[in-house]
Design a protein around this motif. Structure first.
Motif, PDB file in Angstrom:
ATOM      1  N   GLY A  99       9.376  -3.620 -36.488  1.00 20.03           N
ATOM      2  CA  GLY A  99       8.190  -4.180 -35.853  1.00 20.03           C
ATOM      3  C   GLY A  99       8.560  -5.139 -34.749  1.00 20.03           C
ATOM      4  O   GLY A  99       9.200  -4.764 -33.759  1.00 20.03           O
ATOM      5  N   ALA A 100       8.197  -6.434 -34.919  1.00 19.86           N
ATOM      6  CA  ALA A 100       8.468  -7.442 -33.894  1.00 19.86           C
ATOM      7  C   ALA A 100       9.844  -8.066 -34.034  1.00 19.86           C
ATOM      8  O   ALA A 100      10.267  -8.855 -33.190  1.00 19.86           O
ATOM      9  N   THR A 101      10.589  -7.705 -35.093  1.00 23.64           N
ATOM     10  CA  THR A 101      11.902  -8.299 -35.362  1.00 23.64           C
ATOM     11  C   THR A 101      13.007  -7.276 -35.168  1.00 23.64           C
ATOM     12  O   THR A 101      12.903  -6.141 -35.632  1.00 23.64           O
ATOM     13  N   THR A 102      14.074  -7.705 -34.473  1.00 23.68           N
ATOM     14  CA  THR A 102      15.244  -6.853 -34.284  1.00 23.68           C
ATOM     15  C   THR A 102      16.461  -7.556 -34.862  1.00 23.68           C
ATOM     16  O   THR A 102      16.736  -8.711 -34.530  1.00 23.68           O
ATOM     17  N   LEU A 103      17.180  -6.863 -35.747  1.00 22.75           N
ATOM     18  CA  LEU A 103      18.407  -7.389 -36.340  1.00 22.75           C
ATOM     19  C   LEU A 103      19.593  -6.628 -35.773  1.00 22.75           C
ATOM     20  O   LEU A 103      19.516  -5.412 -35.533  1.00 22.75           O
ATOM     21  N   MET A 104      20.704  -7.342 -35.563  1.00 23.30           N
ATOM     22  CA  MET A 104      21.894  -6.707 -34.996  1.00 23.30           C
ATOM     23  C   MET A 104      23.157  -7.303 -35.585  1.00 23.30           C
ATOM     24  O   MET A 104      23.181  -8.466 -36.013  1.00 23.30           O
ATOM     25  N   SER A 105      24.199  -6.504 -35.607  1.00 22.45           N
ATOM     26  CA  SER A 105      25.487  -6.966 -36.121  1.00 22.45           C
ATOM     27  C   SER A 105      26.599  -6.238 -35.371  1.00 22.45           C
ATOM     28  O   SER A 105      26.448  -5.075 -34.974  1.00 22.45           O
ATOM     29  N   SER A 106      27.728  -6.927 -35.179  1.00 21.42           N
ATOM     30  CA  SER A 106      28.857  -6.308 -34.489  1.00 21.42           C
ATOM     31  C   SER A 106      30.172  -6.829 -35.054  1.00 21.42           C
ATOM     32  O   SER A 106      30.231  -7.912 -35.650  1.00 21.42           O
ATOM     33  N   TYR A 107      31.222  -6.039 -34.851  1.00 18.72           N
ATOM     34  CA  TYR A 107      32.565  -6.433 -35.270  1.00 18.72           C
ATOM     35  C   TYR A 107      33.535  -6.087 -34.149  1.00 18.72           C
ATOM     36  O   TYR A 107      33.539  -4.969 -33.629  1.00 18.72           O
ATOM     37  N   ASP A 108      34.356  -7.059 -33.775  1.00 18.81           N
ATOM     38  CA  ASP A 108      35.334  -6.892 -32.694  1.00 18.81           C
ATOM     39  C   ASP A 108      36.714  -7.262 -33.211  1.00 18.81           C
ATOM     40  O   ASP A 108      36.895  -8.310 -33.838  1.00 18.81           O
ATOM     41  N   ASP A 109      37.678  -6.386 -32.962  1.00 16.30           N
ATOM     42  CA  ASP A 109      39.076  -6.648 -33.315  1.00 16.30           C
ATOM     43  C   ASP A 109      39.886  -6.528 -32.022  1.00 16.30           C
ATOM     44  O   ASP A 109      40.077  -5.437 -31.497  1.00 16.30           O
ATOM     45  N   SER A 110      40.329  -7.664 -31.473  1.00 17.43           N
ATOM     46  CA  SER A 110      41.089  -7.646 -30.226  1.00 17.43           C
ATOM     47  C   SER A 110      42.504  -8.162 -30.472  1.00 17.43           C
ATOM     48  O   SER A 110      42.700  -9.165 -31.163  1.00 17.43           O
ATOM     49  N   ARG A 111      43.478  -7.446 -29.887  1.00 15.36           N
ATOM     50  CA  ARG A 111      44.877  -7.772 -30.129  1.00 15.36           C
ATOM     51  C   ARG A 111      45.641  -7.827 -28.808  1.00 15.36           C
ATOM     52  O   ARG A 111      45.593  -6.891 -28.011  1.00 15.36           O
ATOM     53  N   ARG A 112      46.346  -8.922 -28.607  1.00 16.94           N
ATOM     54  CA  ARG A 112      47.208  -9.046 -27.428  1.00 16.94           C
ATOM     55  C   ARG A 112      48.481  -8.251 -27.665  1.00 16.94           C
ATOM     56  O   ARG A 112      48.977  -8.166 -28.805  1.00 16.94           O
ATOM     57  N   ALA A 113      49.026  -7.662 -26.616  1.00 17.09           N
ATOM     58  CA  ALA A 113      50.213  -6.822 -26.743  1.00 17.09           C
ATOM     59  C   ALA A 113      51.388  -7.595 -27.320  1.00 17.09           C
ATOM     60  O   ALA A 113      51.455  -8.831 -27.257  1.00 17.09           O
ATOM     61  N   GLN A 114      52.317  -6.848 -27.918  1.00 14.41           N
ATOM     62  CA  GLN A 114      53.528  -7.406 -28.529  1.00 14.41           C
ATOM     63  C   GLN A 114      53.204  -8.419 -29.645  1.00 14.41           C
ATOM     64  O   GLN A 114      53.940  -9.395 -29.862  1.00 14.41           O
ATOM     65  N   ASP A 115      52.059  -8.203 -30.320  1.00 15.82           N
ATOM     66  CA  ASP A 115      51.662  -9.062 -31.451  1.00 15.82           C
ATOM     67  C   ASP A 115      51.632 -10.542 -31.079  1.00 15.82           C
ATOM     68  O   ASP A 115      51.996 -11.409 -31.875  1.00 15.82           O
ATOM     69  N   GLN A 116      51.161 -10.833 -29.874  1.00 15.87           N
ATOM     70  CA  GLN A 116      51.109 -12.218 -29.410  1.00 15.87           C
ATOM     71  C   GLN A 116      49.805 -12.913 -29.779  1.00 15.87           C
ATOM     72  O   GLN A 116      49.610 -14.084 -29.441  1.00 15.87           O
ATOM     73  N   GLY A 117      48.906 -12.248 -30.441  1.00 16.58           N
ATOM     74  CA  GLY A 117      47.661 -12.873 -30.878  1.00 16.58           C
ATOM     75  C   GLY A 117      46.656 -11.839 -31.332  1.00 16.58           C
ATOM     76  O   GLY A 117      46.663 -10.692 -30.859  1.00 16.58           O
ATOM     77  N   ARG A 118      45.799 -12.255 -32.272  1.00 16.55           N
ATOM     78  CA  ARG A 118      44.761 -11.353 -32.764  1.00 16.55           C
ATOM     79  C   ARG A 118      43.485 -12.142 -33.046  1.00 16.55           C
ATOM     80  O   ARG A 118      43.523 -13.252 -33.576  1.00 16.55           O
ATOM     81  N   SER A 119      42.359 -11.567 -32.642  1.00 18.72           N
ATOM     82  CA  SER A 119      41.054 -12.184 -32.887  1.00 18.72           C
ATOM     83  C   SER A 119      40.136 -11.150 -33.516  1.00 18.72           C
ATOM     84  O   SER A 119      40.009 -10.028 -33.016  1.00 18.72           O
ATOM     85  N   ARG A 120      39.475 -11.533 -34.627  1.00 19.43           N
ATOM     86  CA  ARG A 120      38.493 -10.664 -35.278  1.00 19.43           C
ATOM     87  C   ARG A 120      37.174 -11.423 -35.371  1.00 19.43           C
ATOM     88  O   ARG A 120      37.141 -12.543 -35.880  1.00 19.43           O
ATOM     89  N   VAL A 121      36.125 -10.818 -34.864  1.00 14.76           N
ATOM     90  CA  VAL A 121      34.829 -11.497 -34.783  1.00 14.76           C
ATOM     91  C   VAL A 121      33.752 -10.657 -35.469  1.00 14.76           C
ATOM     92  O   VAL A 121      33.548  -9.488 -35.129  1.00 14.76           O
TER      93      VAL A 121
END
Length: 326
Positions: free
Chosen positions: A232-254
């Motif tokens: 109806g008038a309400t919209t629900l949303m969800s997302s998942y992001d997995d980003s990784r810097r090359a050579q295992d220099q960092g990882r972020s999961r949102v």
């Protein structure tokens, strides 16, 4: 009459004669989004400036016959408070997009600089459209380690746009749409590879979903999945992001959650939550907002965001602004 003027006259006559043969019906559109507000940033500094993004675009299409069209788009991003280009000269003038292409029943191909297949469509799953520096968790958390190009803005990272790119948008088939992007050129800096991205969207009735992958030329990778449903008038949303810097220099999961609710034809309430696992630390982002549509093109809005990094004091940002689309 001098020799120069005789030649000029001949050229003008020839152009006039050929003009009707060359000139074809075309459509050219000028559009834009202008935004300005007063806000306090997360460092506690009061500012008057662009809270969302401001841009002006020139786009067009020429009918080539047989269902085929030639297209172009030029988009300039600017800071409305100063009139300067976004990035103060660091970014290219046509920062938003600069493409030419062909469009038909088989889809559309563009060449030039534009949003990658991931960045061009992820905004649909954030209540603030991934463009609000006060309230959008996506602005601060999504694809943390994956710029589309680490050095395309005079040595600075570019988050979103692929230069020297090829972009393909497939036609809609039973609610599904495929988007592809990449470049035949190797990027500058570490890695020196060729970027590519792909996204698959589904939109049918009240439901929408997206799966996407993006790899830049330096080897950084982002995977993204999102869903959205309207009740109806309400919209629900969800997302998942997995980003990784090359050579295992960092990882972020949102993991991000969001909602919008229309009170009537003019007021829309918004809420969001972002949970980011940045390497071994947890960062939370909470946000609230409201839009008031003064007209079909003009909106007044207010927003509040709070960042809560692990083992650090929380910081807040809030602001009010006005936007106009044309």
């Amino acid at each position: 009459m001098t020799r120069f003027s005789q030649g000029s006259a001949a050229l003008l006559l020839a152009t006039a004669a050929l003009g009707p043969a060359w000139a074809q019906p075309s459509q050219v559109q000028i559009s834009g989004f202008l935004d300005l507000g007063i806000y306090r940033d997360f460092q506690g500094t009061a500012q008057l400036g662009t809270i969302q993004r401001s841009s002006i675009s020139f786009s067009g299409a020429e009918d080539l016959g047989g269902g085929l069209q030639a297209t172009f788009r030029l988009s300039h991003r600017l800071e409305l408070d100063t009139g300067l280009g976004e990035g103060y000269g660091q970014k290219p003038f046509w920062h938003g997009e600069s493409t030419v292409g062909l469009k038909g029943g088989w889809g559309q191909v563009r060449l030039g600089r534009a949003l990658s297949a991931l960045w061009a469509h992820d905004w649909k799953f954030d209540p603030w459209g991934h463009m609000n520096r006060v309230s959008s968790s996506a602005w601060y958390q999504w694809f943390y380690y994956v710029p589309t190009d680490r050095a395309s803005n005079n040595g600075a990272p570019e988050f979103g746009r692929t230069p020297n790119g090829i972009f393909y948008d497939a036609p809609n088939l039973a609610g599904f749409t495929l988007h592809l992007s990449g470049s035949p050129e190797r990027t500058q800096g570490p890695g020196g590879g060729k970027p590519y991205a792909a996204s698959l969207e589904y939109a049918q009735g009240a439901a929408a979903a997206m799966l996407a992958f993006d790899r830049n030329g330096s080897g950084d990778r982002a995977s993204f999945a999102a869903v959205k449903y309207r009740f109806g008038a309400t919209t629900l949303m969800s997302s998942y992001d997995d980003s990784r810097r090359a050579q295992d220099q960092g990882r972020s999961r949102v993991l991000a959650l969001g909602a919008t609710h229309k009170l009537d034809g003019s007021v829309t309430l918004k809420a969001g939550l972002g949970h980011q696992r940045l390497n071994s630390n947890t960062h939370m982002f909470y946000s609230l907002g409201a839009d008031y549509a003064v007209s079909r093109r003009t909106t007044l809005y207010a927003g509040l965001g709070q960042q809560r990094p692990e083992n650090k004091s929380p910081s807040s940002s809030f602001g009010v602004g006005m936007s106009h689309a044309f």
